[in-house]
Design a protein around this motif. Structure first.
Motif, PDB file in Angstrom:
ATOM      1  N   GLN A 125     -23.510  26.974  50.079  1.00  0.00           N
ATOM      2  CA  GLN A 125     -22.940  25.528  50.149  1.00  0.00           C
ATOM      3  C   GLN A 125     -22.935  24.892  51.512  1.00  0.00           C
ATOM      4  O   GLN A 125     -22.404  25.238  52.220  1.00  0.00           O
ATOM      5  N   LEU A 126     -23.614  23.610  51.644  1.00  0.00           N
ATOM      6  CA  LEU A 126     -23.543  22.879  52.638  1.00  0.00           C
ATOM      7  C   LEU A 126     -22.248  22.353  52.988  1.00  0.00           C
ATOM      8  O   LEU A 126     -21.852  21.696  52.157  1.00  0.00           O
ATOM      9  N   GLU A 127     -21.532  22.296  54.129  1.00  0.00           N
ATOM     10  CA  GLU A 127     -20.246  21.740  54.351  1.00  0.00           C
ATOM     11  C   GLU A 127     -20.579  20.684  55.351  1.00  0.00           C
ATOM     12  O   GLU A 127     -20.948  20.499  56.459  1.00  0.00           O
ATOM     13  N   ARG A 128     -20.384  19.178  54.745  1.00  0.00           N
ATOM     14  CA  ARG A 128     -20.612  18.123  55.666  1.00  0.00           C
ATOM     15  C   ARG A 128     -19.270  17.153  55.820  1.00  0.00           C
ATOM     16  O   ARG A 128     -18.662  17.109  54.770  1.00  0.00           O
ATOM     17  N   GLY A 129     -19.240  17.089  57.129  1.00  0.00           N
ATOM     18  CA  GLY A 129     -18.156  15.775  57.407  1.00  0.00           C
ATOM     19  C   GLY A 129     -18.531  14.404  56.855  1.00  0.00           C
ATOM     20  O   GLY A 129     -19.780  14.219  57.190  1.00  0.00           O
TER      21      GLY A 129
END
Length: 545
Positions: free
Chosen positions: A35-39
């Motif tokens: 899972q990519l965690e993006r601000g």
């Protein structure tokens, strides 16, 4: 958003190469649970594609939807749900042929008639699409939005299930406009069934690389890979979580702790220290965006106090005094400090064929500007005994707070203005700015939707929802109209520059700086590439083990 007469003349070989060679896909991760965690900055104001007007919702919508045309990781135009398109010799008729077998995320077929119906919904008065005015070249668009023409009369049709045809009133760069969320196909049965709630998880039906899995307000939003997407086999990331990150300093700390893979911004800090700490993970690049402060010309003190020429002159003098009193070199060196450049115009540099306008005093020293600002301030009727009391409004954000504090200090020191700072949560700020009822000076700016000067100027030409200043000038509108009617690109750009110069001379907006894009990107992220519009759809990204 560029106005064009033909693909070859205006886009040139770069577009043809992009069409001929598909974008290189991201390398798939071996972990199906990655899972990519993006601000993502503030809470998205909406996930209704036709109503989106800011970066936060645009980032998410570009994962959930795909228009007729899309962009690759480098920002080049590439086929979206349309596999190809053609344009007539006069640049006024565009024909798009859809890919075969397109489907919505719920498995239902997506055809040309649904694309047309979605466009009609986007321009219907009830939708109140904020970017509708950017499609003023589309036949009937203005009249449909105004409610004087039925949506069925809009200049878009479907002669067969795989063909969409657009009729324009003048040549325009339609493919670039079709990358905007307002041009995304929206699943209308969900809109009819759920109304405004069609954007909620379990109800939102999309057609892009991802579908909406969950949305926790003021926390995060999760999208998951859409198996119905036409290019699903080349989408590497199974899930992406967009985090609400209004506090840039906290976002940086979350990145440093490994909680985020990509930040939306980087807080103002000394650049050498950031480079020493993060190395190649710090990504800075030119960005087609301008930051300015808006002045509400429909309300005091920027609206003339009476109908006389002297009152108009005094209101203009006040706007100019505030504009000249700000030291942009100090702002970009000590407050923003991440490669931004001082701005003396509205349109940023870097747009092919366009020479940006500038404030007439841009070449003066700061001491000369401040001396003239004090004289203008007195001419406007203010003094130490009768100071201007002014409210400066901005949306909650560490960088915006720092900049507002600096501007307030400059106004106080140079002119004696008493500034009250007011910060608001994003949705409240956007609503107040649009209504023009309680705002005086406020945070503004524009991020380019496409590399075209008109994209930065169009909002000031009418009384639409993006004209936050309420700027109303017949001479400005005439110059934009002449640009639209110009026979050549050179003539068009000359009229656009004349319009920008008139806007700058009227000082309805106070240019401060031109943006750079600034992100922290984890070493494990692959496929993140700089581009002038700073768009990074998750379908082009992947994670290394």
């Amino acid at each position: 958003m560029a106005r064009t007469t033909s693909v070859l003349q205006r886009y040139g070989s770069a577009l043809l190469l992009a069409l001929a060679a598909p974008a290189v896909p991201a390398q798939a991760t071996a972990d199906a649970t990655a899972q990519l965690e993006r601000g993502n900055g503030p809470e998205p104001s909406t996930l209704d594609a036709h109503r989106c007007q800011e970066v936060a919702c645009g980032n998410v919508l570009r994962d959930l939807y795909e228009g007729l045309v899309t962009e690759d990781a480098q920002g080049r135009l590439v086929p979206g749900i349309a596999e190809r398109w053609t344009v007539s010799a006069d640049g006024r008729t565009w024909t798009f042929v859809l890919r075969p077998g397109l489907r919505w995320s719920n498995g239902e077929a997506l055809d040309a008639a649904q694309v047309v119906a979605s466009f009609r919904r986007a321009f219907a008065p009830a939708t109140a699409a904020p970017f509708g005015e950017l499609f003023d070249a589309l036949d009937g668009a203005r009249a449909v939005q105004a409610g004087t023409l039925a949506p069925e009369r809009l200049g878009v049709g479907a002669p067969d299930p795989r063909t969409v045809v657009f009729r324009l009133t003048r040549s325009a760069s339609l493919p670039a406009l079709l990358t905007l969320p307002i041009a995304f196909p929206v699943y209308l049965p969900a809109v009819e069934r759920h109304g405004a709630q069609h954007t909620q998880p379990g109800r939102l039906v999309s057609n892009g690389a991802y579908r909406l899995a969950s949305w926790t307000p003021q926390a995060n939003l999760v999208v998951e890979k859409n198996p119905q997407f036409h290019d699903a086999a080349r989408v590497a990331l199974p899930r992406v979580r967009f985090h609400v990150t209004e506090d840039a300093a906290a976002e940086l700390q979350r990145f440093a702790a490994g909680d985020l893979d990509i930040t939306e911004v980087v807080p103002p800090q000394p650049l050498p220290a950031l480079r020493a700490r993060f190395g190649e993970q710090l990504r800075l690049s030119p960005y087609l965006g301008a930051f300015w402060l808006g002045l509400n010309t429909t309300q005091p003190p920027f609206r003339p106090a009476c109908a006389s020429a002297r009152c108009a002159e005094q209101a203009l003098a006040l706007r100019r005094a505030l504009t000249m009193a700000i030291d942009r070199d100090k702002l970009t060196r000590y407050v923003t400090g991440l490669g931004e450049t001082p701005a003396y115009g509205i349109v940023p540099p870097g747009i092919a064929g366009y020479a940006p306008a500038a404030m007439p005093w841009a070449s003066w020293t700061q001491a000369q500007r401040e001396a003239h600002a004090r004289a203008l301030y007195r001419h406007a009727g203010y003094s130490p005994e009768r100071p201007l009391v002014l409210e400066l409004r901005y949306n909650t954000s560490t960088p915006h707070r720092r900049l507002s504090l600096a501007v307030a200090a400059m106004w106080k020191q140079t002119l004696g203005v008493q500034v009250r700072l007011r910060n608001e949560e994003w949705k409240v700020f956007v609503q107040n700015r649009k209504q023009r009822a309680i705002t005086q000076a406020f945070r503004g700016g524009w991020i380019g939707d496409l590399p075209d000067a008109r994209n930065f100027l169009a909002a000031f030409a009418n009384d639409g929802p993006l004209n936050w200043m309420g700027y109303d000038d017949a001479g400005y509108r005439e110059r934009l109209a002449r640009a639209d009617a110009a026979a050549t690109e050179a003539a068009r750009n000359a009229w656009l520059r004349a319009a920008e110069q008139r806007l700058l001379n009227d000082n309805a907006a106070i240019p401060l700086y031109f943006y750079t894009s600034k992100h922290l990107v984890s070493r494990r992220v692959r496929g993140f590439q700089a581009n002038a519009l700073d768009r990074h759809a998750s379908r082009w990204l992947s994670l290394s083990p």
